[in-house]
Design a protein around this motif. Sequence first.
Motif, PDB file in Angstrom:
ATOM      1  N   SER A   8       0.615  -1.377  -0.118  1.00 28.88           N
ATOM      2  CA  SER A   8       0.484  -0.159   0.295  1.00 28.88           C
ATOM      3  C   SER A   8       1.138   1.260   0.003  1.00 28.88           C
ATOM      4  O   SER A   8       0.754   2.329  -0.367  1.00 28.88           O
ATOM      5  CB  SER A   8      -0.814  -0.375   1.486  1.00 28.88           C
ATOM      6  OG  SER A   8      -0.130  -0.007   2.278  1.00 28.88           O
ATOM      7  N   GLU A  11       1.696   1.667  -3.404  1.00 28.59           N
ATOM      8  CA  GLU A  11       0.498   2.877  -4.317  1.00 28.59           C
ATOM      9  C   GLU A  11       0.287   3.827  -3.893  1.00 28.59           C
ATOM     10  O   GLU A  11      -0.081   4.567  -5.042  1.00 28.59           O
ATOM     11  CB  GLU A  11      -0.939   1.965  -3.819  1.00 28.59           C
ATOM     12  CG  GLU A  11      -1.094  -0.022  -4.488  1.00 28.59           C
ATOM     13  CD  GLU A  11      -1.959  -0.547  -3.899  1.00 28.59           C
ATOM     14  OE1 GLU A  11      -2.965  -0.464  -2.975  1.00 28.59           O
ATOM     15  OE2 GLU A  11      -1.727  -1.772  -3.855  1.00 28.59           O
ATOM     16  N   GLU A  15       0.243   6.741  -6.369  1.00 29.01           N
ATOM     17  CA  GLU A  15      -0.927   7.985  -6.796  1.00 29.01           C
ATOM     18  C   GLU A  15      -0.710   9.125  -6.507  1.00 29.01           C
ATOM     19  O   GLU A  15      -1.168  10.419  -7.488  1.00 29.01           O
ATOM     20  CB  GLU A  15      -1.824   7.398  -5.099  1.00 29.01           C
ATOM     21  CG  GLU A  15      -2.611   6.263  -6.043  1.00 29.01           C
ATOM     22  CD  GLU A  15      -3.645   5.867  -4.779  1.00 29.01           C
ATOM     23  OE1 GLU A  15      -3.726   6.565  -3.571  1.00 29.01           O
ATOM     24  OE2 GLU A  15      -4.228   4.321  -4.901  1.00 29.01           O
ATOM     25  N   GLU A  42       6.868   0.856  -5.542  1.00 27.05           N
ATOM     26  CA  GLU A  42       5.716   1.689  -6.201  1.00 27.05           C
ATOM     27  C   GLU A  42       5.024   0.054  -6.356  1.00 27.05           C
ATOM     28  O   GLU A  42       3.797   0.016  -6.547  1.00 27.05           O
ATOM     29  CB  GLU A  42       5.459   2.313  -7.194  1.00 27.05           C
ATOM     30  CG  GLU A  42       6.562   3.134  -6.967  1.00 27.05           C
ATOM     31  CD  GLU A  42       5.766   4.184  -8.161  1.00 27.05           C
ATOM     32  OE1 GLU A  42       5.458   4.113  -9.496  1.00 27.05           O
ATOM     33  OE2 GLU A  42       6.321   5.358  -8.692  1.00 27.05           O
TER      34      GLU A  42
END
Length: 164
Positions: A8, A11, A15, A42
Amino acid sequence: MALPKVGSIGEYIREQRQQAKISMRQLAAAAGVSNPYLSQIERGLRKPSAEILNQIAKGLHISSQALYVQAGLIEDREPPSDVITAIRGDSLITERQRQVLIDIYESFRKENRAEDEQTSQNAHPQHDSGTDDEQPLPEEFLAALEPFAATSNNGTVTQETKEG
């Protein structure tokens, strides 16, 4: 607070990078890490250290605390305010502008917390028993103590001895 799921943090970094319209190469260069290493972060293959997260946060122009919370390195003790949520949700300003607004807002909050702590300390001062600067007692206390004590000219109470 629930622990972040595996990958996460990667991620979240992706983002943030995409919202800031920064390429992976640009972020890697700004953060001082290699492009393959950033790619592995990532994709959730690598877990970055706090130092690397700090460098990435600087490259993204976001708070390193946000990355630390996302990575599970620290707990998010205070829920984001409605102001911060509104700033983050505004699509008409750039990521850099969002971060500047958040930084300014947080600096105001920090300043006000410091003032509140100072006010609280002044309202409840610690009395040092080693000092000789005794405050005069309020009139109602003096009246109640009158049968047992004699008041000096400066308003302090001294014990009166009665022989008998």
